[in-house]
Design a protein around this motif. Structure first.
Motif, short mmCIF file in Angstrom:
data_model
loop_
_atom_site.label_atom_id
_atom_site.label_comp_id
_atom_site.label_asym_id
_atom_site.label_seq_id
_atom_site.Cartn_x
_atom_site.Cartn_y
_atom_site.Cartn_z
N PRO A 194 -12.11 2.46 -5.72
CA PRO A 194 -11.32 1.96 -7.31
C PRO A 194 -11.98 0.44 -7.25
N TYR A 195 -11.52 -0.66 -6.56
CA TYR A 195 -11.04 -2.24 -6.51
C TYR A 195 -11.71 -2.49 -5.53
N SER A 217 -7.65 0.99 -3.25
CA SER A 217 -7.74 2.43 -4.47
C SER A 217 -6.28 1.78 -5.39
N GLU A 218 -5.75 0.85 -5.06
CA GLU A 218 -4.14 1.25 -6.45
C GLU A 218 -4.00 -0.07 -6.95
N GLY A 219 -4.78 -0.96 -6.61
CA GLY A 219 -4.57 -2.15 -7.43
C GLY A 219 -3.35 -2.86 -6.88
N ASN A 220 -1.85 -2.62 -5.94
CA ASN A 220 -1.83 -3.54 -4.99
C ASN A 220 -2.52 -4.34 -4.20
N ASP A 237 0.76 -1.17 -0.20
CA ASP A 237 0.22 -0.33 0.43
C ASP A 237 1.06 1.45 0.10
N LEU A 238 0.66 2.25 -1.23
CA LEU A 238 1.49 3.73 -1.01
C LEU A 238 1.66 4.00 1.07
#
Lengths: 220, 489
Positions: free
Chosen positions: B277-278, B229-232, B138-139
């Motif tokens: 987002p995901y 959110s990120e796709g990670n 995660d960022l």
């Protein structure tokens, strides 16, 4: 005593019970106490208005929305891939053959033995979807033949998703949940990959596809 | 809970440090105010918000009342779908289970999706001790990990860092963990996200093992759900061969249908979006799609002790949205680190002292880390009455009383630091019961009003650390009344 017994015993003591005794029944009977008077759909819309709402909400989260009919689809997909400069495109096993009939890029079939590294070299992917949710601007994939494995819509940086309208569009989240099969792996997608991790502001483009093209396919 | 930050000072001392940090305060103020307004707009879009909130609360309460039943149902469903279920009574046991599972794969590195449960157990440190490298993906977690920092927010663990600080961390640290930051990296969030994408991609592509948490587990179907959110999250949940999910036992919900509530309330409360987002939902293993091996570690670690407290158990309804942090005036000024736990803010102030007990100075001080303004209760999507639990926990800290620790009912002794408070209360009772003594005392004080000190001496000193002593009036209200209106009684 196993940890399973320890944890279950603690739960029963915490709830004032020694064992699975005559507590009000859990499951469907007990769950009847949950009030479900929230709305199944927010507002009344015609099917066309529902599709318009989907388009608006998709666009708000920076998905690029396009509309076409069956006859125009091959040319539109070819154009989207060309504009992207894609040299290769991933194809799920059950994608209708004519969809990509006009597309220039080399087709790459996803195989069981395809590694993540191999998929990373592919430029774009074209799929269908299980359904789309208008109120939230969401696409749901369930691994059906037109969608393929979860990884193929994740690793390439460009995803083109075709939604049949109005047939595959539902109004709301409750409508979507009622139609989905939890036994299948489900991916809910709302716009391209994003993050809110820098100063709590949404920035598009991290690990998932950074470009999401959505094609609304139906009579024009 | 092993992840108590050792030597953590009590909340007031830590908060005093934090409010002096101007950069921190500016970062927090900007971030919390941005998200506050956006959340209000996202919630206002749904005319039935109050009903969704009531339904979410009811689902969680119903599940907690039958938690044993639903956990057994979940275990059966996950097992039937090809997963393996493990039970961990505490943090050490959870860490041991995960470590053994990873070692059994022969791998010495893994990728992680942001997970509060594994932060709570201190999993990364346990893995490191066993020679296993755990990469946060995660960022914000990456920023925290690279910066040798601690998380300060449930949703955005690096909320205390601004973009320039993040750029500096990336430039200095990325090379030591893998692909270095691009040359000339600037502080535009887009550039920073791109740097993270490049840095982590090679780790995703080669990872054989992933560790995750989950936002929800569905008892009837055995389905786990991760919002991101990120796709990670998708990378970790679908690319590796082995997936290990560590999830608190309170995350179970009875039916797949119940998700229709939280799919509407969680994203709007959390990132103020209609939808994140995901979201990934998976049930055991699927042939040819995703990990071939799936392990679910069910974590107690103080949750059953919390369940035993009839007032405090509502904290277990929490879906970790972090809306309460973003509206809290105390959090906005003190920041997340002052709470000394992976769960900061209002929810942390009621969760940490219940999960960990109130033995440490920091945990005993957390129920006081609030002005009881109630903003947290208003925004909570599962209607946790945080002020009610705070007052309940204050009473327990001050007066002692029955609590459950590791499944055993014990009596908590009144906290040492509260002796002065209790002595003052006893004195007040004595005076109020004896009007003559009260009158004499009031007159004595009125005559001595010029000698009023700025701070109280002795045990009253702590009270005046943060408060002004009130002005003393020239005469008491009772004397004024008698003078103006004649003799009472």
């Amino acid at each position: 005593m196993t940890s399973r017994d320890v944890v279950l015993g603690r739960i029963r003591r915490a709830l004032g019970e020694r064992g699975p005794g005559p507590r009000p029944s859990p499951g469907p009977a007990g769950a009847a106490e949950i009030p479900r008077d929230y709305l199944a759909v927010h507002g009344a819309r015609t099917p066309a208005e529902t599709v318009d709402l989907l388009a608006a909400h998709l666009a708000e989260y920076r998905a690029r929305v396009h509309r076409t009919d069956e006859d125009g689809l091959p040319a539109l997909l070819a154009d989207l891939l060309a504009r992207r400069g894609a040299r290769t495109v991933l194809v799920p096993p059950g994608l209708p053959a004519h969809w990509l009939a006009a597309a220039e890029p080399a087709h790459v079939q996803d195989r069981a033995e395809s590694t993540a590294r191999q998929l990373d070299a592919v430029d774009s992917v074209v799929t269908g979807c299980a359904l789309a949710v208008a109120e939230t601007g969401t696409l749901v994939l369930d691994g059906g033949p037109e969608q393929g494995r979860r990884r193929i819509t994740l690793i390439p940086d460009h995803h083109i998703c075709v939604v049949r309208v109005p047939g595959q569009v539902v109004d709301s989240v409750p409508r979507a949940v009622a139609l989905l099969d939890p036994a299948r792996p489900l991916t809910w997608i709302s716009g391209p990959s994003a993050t809110s991790d820098i100063e709590l502001d949404r920035v598009e483009g991290v690990h998932g596809p950074r470009t999401l093209d959505v094609v609304l396919l139906g009579a024009q | 809970m092993t992840a108590t930050h050792l030597g953590m000072p009590a909340f007031p001392a830590a908060a005093r440090e934090a409010v002096r940090d101007d950069v921190l305060r500016a970062n927090l103020r900007r971030a919390t105010h941005t998200i506050r307004d956006k959340r209000a707009r996202a919630v206002a879009e749904l005319a039935d918000w109050d009903r969704l909130r009531a339904a979410g609360k009811a689902v969680k309460d119903h599940t907690l009342r039958h938690l044993d039943h639903y956990l057994l149902q979940l275990e059966e469903a996950v097992t039937a779908a090809g997963g393996t279920v493990h039970w961990a009574a505490d943090a050490d046991e959870a860490n041991r289970i995960v470590t053994d599972l990873v070692l059994a794969t022969g791998e010495r590195e893994l990728v992680k999706v942001k997970s509060m449960a594994t932060q709570e157990t201190g999993l990364n440190e346990a893995l490191e001790a066993a020679g296993i490298a755990a990469y946060e993906t995660d960022l914000a977690e990456l920023i925290v990990q690279l910066g040798h920092d601690r998380p300060s927010h449930i949703l955005v663990p690096a909320i205390h860092r601004n973009r320039a600080e993040i750029r500096d961390v990336f430039r200095a640290e990325m090379g030591g963990w893998g692909r270095p930051a691009p040359d000339g990296l600037g502080d535009d969030p887009r550039e920073l996200a791109e740097a993270a994408r490049l840095h982590l991609r090679e780790k995703f592509l080669r990872a054989k093992v992933a560790v995750s948490g989950a936002n929800f587990m569905v008892a009837e179907t055995g389905t786990l759900v991760v919002f991101e959110s990120e796709g990670n999250g998708r990378m970790c949940l679908t690319l590796p061969e082995t997936l290990i999910s560590v999830v608190g036992i309170e995350k179970v919900v009875p039916t797949f249908r119940d998700l229709e509530i939280f799919l509407q309330t969680l994203p709007r409360s959390s990132t103020a979006e209609r939808m994140n987002p995901y979201t990934t939902m998976w049930t055991g293993t699927t042939d040819g799609d995703g990990p071939a091996a799936f392990h679910l570690v069910l974590l107690d670690n103080g949750r059953t002790d919390t369940l035993a407290d009839e007032v405090g158990r509502q904290a277990l309804r929490c879906i970790r949205c972090s809306a309460c942090l973003n509206v809290c005036p105390v959090y906005e000024r003190a920041g997340g680190h002052a709470y000394g736990s992976v769960y900061p803010g209002p929810i942390g102030a009621i969760l940490s002292p219940q999960l960990r007990g109130t033995d440490s100075e920091i945990d005993a001080s957390l129920p006081y880390a609030s002005t009881l303004c109630g903003a947290c209760y208003d925004v909570c999507p599962v209607a946790i009455d945080i002020p009610e639990v705070l007052v309940h926990l204050r009473e327990r800290v001050a007066q002692g009383g029955p609590v459950t620790r590791d499944g055993i009912r014990v009596r908590l002794r009144p906290a040492h630091g509260r002796t002065a408070e209790r002595a003052a209360m006893r004195a007040a009772r004595l005076l109020l019961d004896h009007p003559g003594a009260l009158r004499a005392g009031e007159r004595l004080l009125a005559r001595a009003r010029r000698m009023r000190p700025r701070r109280l001496p002795g045990p009253g000193r702590a009270w005046t650390d943060t408060r002004e002593l009130p002005e003393l009036p020239a005469e008491s209200f009772r004397d004024w009344w008698t003078r103006e209106r004649g003799t009472p009684q």
